[in-house]
Design an enzyme around this catalytic site. Structure first.
Site, PDB file in Angstrom:
ATOM      1  N   ASN A 172     -10.940  -2.659  -5.795  1.00 41.39           N
ATOM      2  CA  ASN A 172     -10.132  -1.708  -6.579  1.00 41.39           C
ATOM      3  C   ASN A 172     -10.755  -1.352  -7.938  1.00 41.39           C
ATOM      4  O   ASN A 172     -10.308  -0.402  -8.588  1.00 41.39           O
ATOM      5  CB  ASN A 172      -8.693  -2.208  -6.763  1.00 41.39           C
ATOM      6  N   ASP A 199       0.833  -1.208   0.000  1.00 40.14           N
ATOM      7  CA  ASP A 199       0.000   0.000   0.000  1.00 40.14           C
ATOM      8  C   ASP A 199       0.865   1.254   0.000  1.00 40.14           C
ATOM      9  O   ASP A 199       1.992   1.250   0.496  1.00 40.14           O
ATOM     10  CB  ASP A 199      -0.903  -0.025   1.245  1.00 40.14           C
ATOM     11  N   GLY A 232       0.021   5.493  -4.298  1.00 39.80           N
ATOM     12  CA  GLY A 232      -0.587   6.779  -4.653  1.00 39.80           C
ATOM     13  C   GLY A 232       0.027   7.908  -3.835  1.00 39.80           C
ATOM     14  O   GLY A 232       0.333   8.989  -4.358  1.00 39.80           O
TER      15      GLY A 232
HETATM   16  C1  IPE Z   1      -5.401  -2.807  -0.409  1.00 38.10           C
HETATM   17  O1  IPE Z   1      -5.062  -1.499  -0.588  1.00 38.10           O
HETATM   18  C2  IPE Z   1      -5.433  -3.514  -1.730  1.00 38.10           C
HETATM   19  C3  IPE Z   1      -4.149  -3.773  -2.338  1.00 38.10           C
HETATM   20  C4  IPE Z   1      -2.981  -3.526  -1.818  1.00 38.10           C
HETATM   21  C5  IPE Z   1      -4.238  -4.369  -3.634  1.00 38.10           C
HETATM   22  P1  IPE Z   1      -6.173  -0.374  -0.778  1.00 38.10           P
HETATM   23  O2  IPE Z   1      -5.432   0.898  -0.820  1.00 38.10           O
HETATM   24  O3  IPE Z   1      -7.045  -0.713  -1.925  1.00 38.10           O
HETATM   25  O4  IPE Z   1      -7.021  -0.531   0.553  1.00 38.10           O
HETATM   26  P2  IPE Z   1      -7.767   0.569   1.411  1.00 38.10           P
HETATM   27  O5  IPE Z   1      -8.640   1.326   0.464  1.00 38.10           O
HETATM   28  O6  IPE Z   1      -6.706   1.409   2.027  1.00 38.10           O
HETATM   29  O7  IPE Z   1      -8.515  -0.215   2.442  1.00 38.10           O
HETATM   30  C1  IPE Z   2      -1.461   0.229  -3.402  1.00 39.59           C
HETATM   31  O1  IPE Z   2      -1.233   1.584  -3.418  1.00 39.59           O
HETATM   32  C2  IPE Z   2      -1.540  -0.366  -4.765  1.00 39.59           C
HETATM   33  C3  IPE Z   2      -2.847  -0.915  -5.140  1.00 39.59           C
HETATM   34  C4  IPE Z   2      -3.925  -0.923  -4.420  1.00 39.59           C
HETATM   35  C5  IPE Z   2      -2.906  -1.495  -6.440  1.00 39.59           C
HETATM   36  P1  IPE Z   2      -2.446   2.607  -3.467  1.00 39.59           P
HETATM   37  O2  IPE Z   2      -2.765   2.899  -4.886  1.00 39.59           O
HETATM   38  O3  IPE Z   2      -3.581   2.090  -2.657  1.00 39.59           O
HETATM   39  O4  IPE Z   2      -1.788   3.875  -2.786  1.00 39.59           O
HETATM   40  P2  IPE Z   2      -2.439   4.846  -1.728  1.00 39.59           P
HETATM   41  O5  IPE Z   2      -2.981   4.002  -0.617  1.00 39.59           O
HETATM   42  O6  IPE Z   2      -3.504   5.598  -2.437  1.00 39.59           O
HETATM   43  O7  IPE Z   2      -1.305   5.714  -1.285  1.00 39.59           O
HETATM   44 MG    MG Z   3      -4.085   2.296  -0.707  1.00 39.54          MG
END
Ligand code: IPE
Ligand code: IPE
Ligand code: MG
Length: 270
Positions: free
Chosen positions: A93, A45, A48
């Protein structure tokens, strides 16, 4: 950290890969190589946020996350971990913008194509778990190709969770059980914890001992809900693209310092 008492040499394969910085040497010295987690799962995680901190589009965070994946897979394999399961795309997602979803699918395809030689070199056996038939056809095809190409490998199991949800997995397992009961293959009364596990996506993986989550969130986001019953959870503030080979070793050292009680009054094995 107190020094370990058991003496088992660190795999030379690993030493070569992590180098000989003072940190690397200290970590390696504190790992009990006879007591590694059987399976490690990772909620990757923070991609982003990593991009946001640099004023980059989110997809650049996902792209940067690929090098963390590469390092963690190779470190785990060289360290002798039985299985590594990475959460790459959840059933939730799909709520993200289509452009981000498309980019993630494209990155996955690129990753599989580029990493196949490394998987073969370390005899890593790859497969994906989740509702794979809900993925774009091109991704399904590449996942299948990488699974077939590594099927005869005998080293670490490397699993990517794609279109994965812990609740969906339990529902899929229940459907499997009900179909087998209806077909007379098993009796409803025979269903116990072990039998149910045989219907989970993870039925052929070793016990999940350690769950890692990056970027500081204290939640499991629908990952491996059944399997984490007694897993140790390790959370780091580091964002996924910043996660490096030594971070995996740090998680293992911390894991080994925990006392696992399984509901009893003293430490014991599952
Ligand atoms: C969990 O991360 C899913 C993956 C790492 C693929 P998310 O970013 O989607 O989860 P939340 O929204 O923080 O619970
Ligand atoms: C995890 O990073 C990757 C996936 C869920 C594919 P995020 O995209 O959830 O990154 P943040 O949580 O928004 O920083
Ligand atoms: Mg995330």
């Amino acid at each position: 950290m107190s020094p370990r008492t058991e003496i088992a040499a660190a795999p030379s394969d690993l030493l070569e890969y992590i180098g000989s910085s003072a940190d690397a040497i200290e970590l390696v010295d504190h790992i009990d190589w006879t007591r590694l987690p059987r399976q490690i799962a990772v909620i990757m995680d923070g991609n982003g946020r990593w991009a946001g901190q640099r004023d980059l589009p989110r997809i650049e965070g996902h792209r940067a996350g690929i090098s963390a994946v590469r390092e963690v897979v190779e470190t785990a394999a060289r360290a002798g971990i039985g299985a590594l399961t990475l959460y790459a795309f959840s059933v939730e997602n799909w709520k993200r913008p289509q452009s981000e979803i498309d980019a993630l699918m494209e990155l996955l395809k690129e990753y599989l194509a580029r990493e196949l030689p490394m998987l073969l070199k370390h005899s890593i056996r790859f497969n994906a778990i989740g509702r794979l038939d809900g993925l774009p056809m091109k991704v399904q095809r590449d996942v299948r190709a990488a699974t077939v190409a590594t099927a005869a490998n005998t080293g670490m199991r490397f699993v990517i969770a794609l279109n994965y949800g812990g609740r969906s997995e339990i529902i899929d397992a229940l459907r499997g059980v009900m179909a087998d009961v209806a077909a007379g293959k098993i009796e409803a009364a025979e269903i116990d914890e072990d039998r149910l596990c045989e219907y989970l996506y993870t039925h052929d993986l070793p016990e999940l001992d350690l769950l890692i989550r990056t970027s500081g969130e204290l939640r499991v986001s629908n990952f491996l809900l059944y399997q984490i019953a007694y897993a140790e959870i390790w959370v780091t503030e580091k964002l996924w693209p910043d996660f490096r080979r030594l971070d995996l070793l740090r998680a293992i050292v911390d894991f080994q310092r925990r006392e696992r009680r399984y509901g009893s009054v003293e430490a014991g094995d599952a």
